[in-house]
Design a protein around this motif. Structure first.
Motif, PDB file in Angstrom:
ATOM      1  N   ALA A  47       0.671  -1.039  -0.318  1.00 12.06           N
ATOM      2  CA  ALA A  47       0.035  -0.503  -0.042  1.00 12.06           C
ATOM      3  C   ALA A  47       1.079   1.150   0.127  1.00 12.06           C
ATOM      4  O   ALA A  47       2.500   1.190   0.284  1.00 12.06           O
ATOM      5  CB  ALA A  47      -1.174  -0.032   0.995  1.00 12.06           C
ATOM      6  N   ASN A  50       0.219   9.031  -1.041  1.00  7.86           N
ATOM      7  CA  ASN A  50       0.959  10.279  -1.530  1.00  7.86           C
ATOM      8  C   ASN A  50       0.882  11.142   0.119  1.00  7.86           C
ATOM      9  O   ASN A  50       0.574  11.072   1.029  1.00  7.86           O
ATOM     10  CB  ASN A  50       0.478  11.274  -2.732  1.00  7.86           C
ATOM     11  N   ILE A  55      -4.504  10.557  -1.127  1.00 10.35           N
ATOM     12  CA  ILE A  55      -4.921   9.868  -2.051  1.00 10.35           C
ATOM     13  C   ILE A  55      -3.841   8.254  -2.178  1.00 10.35           C
ATOM     14  O   ILE A  55      -2.767   8.718  -1.374  1.00 10.35           O
ATOM     15  CB  ILE A  55      -3.652   9.848  -3.618  1.00 10.35           C
ATOM     16  N   THR A  56      -5.008   7.356  -1.600  1.00  7.91           N
ATOM     17  CA  THR A  56      -3.837   6.050  -1.783  1.00  7.91           C
ATOM     18  C   THR A  56      -4.030   5.561  -2.625  1.00  7.91           C
ATOM     19  O   THR A  56      -5.266   4.975  -3.654  1.00  7.91           O
ATOM     20  CB  THR A  56      -4.839   5.060  -0.328  1.00  7.91           C
ATOM     21  N   HIS A  57      -3.273   4.087  -3.156  1.00  8.55           N
ATOM     22  CA  HIS A  57      -3.113   2.516  -3.689  1.00  8.55           C
ATOM     23  C   HIS A  57      -2.932   1.743  -2.982  1.00  8.55           C
ATOM     24  O   HIS A  57      -2.025   1.937  -1.745  1.00  8.55           O
ATOM     25  CB  HIS A  57      -2.294   2.734  -5.208  1.00  8.55           C
ATOM     26  N   TYR A  58      -3.354   0.633  -3.835  1.00  3.85           N
ATOM     27  CA  TYR A  58      -3.502  -1.124  -2.495  1.00  3.85           C
ATOM     28  C   TYR A  58      -2.648  -1.722  -3.894  1.00  3.85           C
ATOM     29  O   TYR A  58      -3.502  -1.828  -4.483  1.00  3.85           O
ATOM     30  CB  TYR A  58      -4.175  -1.336  -1.901  1.00  3.85           C
ATOM     31  N   ASP A  60      -3.655  -5.321  -5.097  1.00  2.51           N
ATOM     32  CA  ASP A  60      -4.881  -5.829  -5.085  1.00  2.51           C
ATOM     33  C   ASP A  60      -5.605  -7.861  -3.790  1.00  2.51           C
ATOM     34  O   ASP A  60      -6.323  -7.440  -3.739  1.00  2.51           O
ATOM     35  CB  ASP A  60      -5.014  -6.552  -6.399  1.00  2.51           C
ATOM     36  N   LYS A  63      -6.567  -5.232  -1.017  1.00  4.24           N
ATOM     37  CA  LYS A  63      -7.583  -4.177  -1.120  1.00  4.24           C
ATOM     38  C   LYS A  63      -8.655  -4.466  -0.319  1.00  4.24           C
ATOM     39  O   LYS A  63      -9.251  -5.977  -0.661  1.00  4.24           O
ATOM     40  CB  LYS A  63      -7.966  -3.749  -2.765  1.00  4.24           C
ATOM     41  N   TYR A 104       2.598  11.420  -8.429  1.00  5.23           N
ATOM     42  CA  TYR A 104       1.592  10.189  -8.695  1.00  5.23           C
ATOM     43  C   TYR A 104       2.148   9.443  -7.313  1.00  5.23           C
ATOM     44  O   TYR A 104       3.032   9.622  -6.857  1.00  5.23           O
ATOM     45  CB  TYR A 104       1.523   9.231 -10.502  1.00  5.23           C
ATOM     46  N   ILE A 105       1.395   8.679  -7.492  1.00  3.36           N
ATOM     47  CA  ILE A 105       1.805   7.009  -5.965  1.00  3.36           C
ATOM     48  C   ILE A 105       2.120   5.807  -7.088  1.00  3.36           C
ATOM     49  O   ILE A 105       2.279   5.477  -7.500  1.00  3.36           O
ATOM     50  CB  ILE A 105       0.917   6.441  -5.390  1.00  3.36           C
ATOM     51  N   THR A 107       5.011   2.475  -7.338  1.00  9.39           N
ATOM     52  CA  THR A 107       4.666   1.283  -6.685  1.00  9.39           C
ATOM     53  C   THR A 107       5.717   0.676  -6.614  1.00  9.39           C
ATOM     54  O   THR A 107       6.158  -0.993  -6.314  1.00  9.39           O
ATOM     55  CB  THR A 107       3.478   0.583  -6.648  1.00  9.39           C
TER      56      THR A 107
END
Length: 125
Positions: A47, A50, A55-58, A60, A63, A104-105, A107
């Motif tokens: 995960a 920012n 803003i978050t991102h995980y 899959d 999630k 941007y985030i 990964t």
């Protein structure tokens, strides 16, 4: 410098909250991420959040179960892990972005410059 803590042994379906305290940089200017490495496997992204925290991102695989957040006043990033599964067993690492206020985030691990010592999470079935 980053210090991760909060790992431990938990039964499947349980919860843990990891914390990562930062020092030495302007914490609020950098995105943060959690990666993990299971025994015998390569390190993988979990995960990210920012620099401003909106803003978050995980991955899959986590999630809907994991939530990343940050408290810029406390220079700390968190990973709330719910409904843990045995496959979540790994050493979890927090990392700080190499670029200030990235648009941007990221990964990918090579875009994270500072890494904390990992904290072990073990989920029993």
């Amino acid at each position: 410098q980053l210090q991760a803590y909060g790992g431990g042994l938990v039964q499947a379906g349980g919860s843990l909250r990891l914390s990562c305290a930062a020092s030495g940089r302007t914490f609020s200017s950098y995105g943060m991420a959690w990666f993990r490495q299971a025994p015998g496997k390569e390190q993988e992204f979990v995960a990210a959040i920012n620099w401003s925290g909106d803003i978050t991102h995980y991955a899959d695989s986590v999630k809907g179960r994991f939530t990343i957040s940050r408290d810029n006043a406390m220079d700390t990033v968190y990973l709330q892990m719910n409904n843990l599964k045995p496959e979540d067993t790994a050493v979890y690492y927090c990392a700080s972005d190499s670029q200030s206020r990235r648009l941007y985030i990221s990964t990918v691990r090579y875009e994270y410059y500072y890494w904390g010592r990992g904290t072990l999470v073990t989920v029993s079935s």
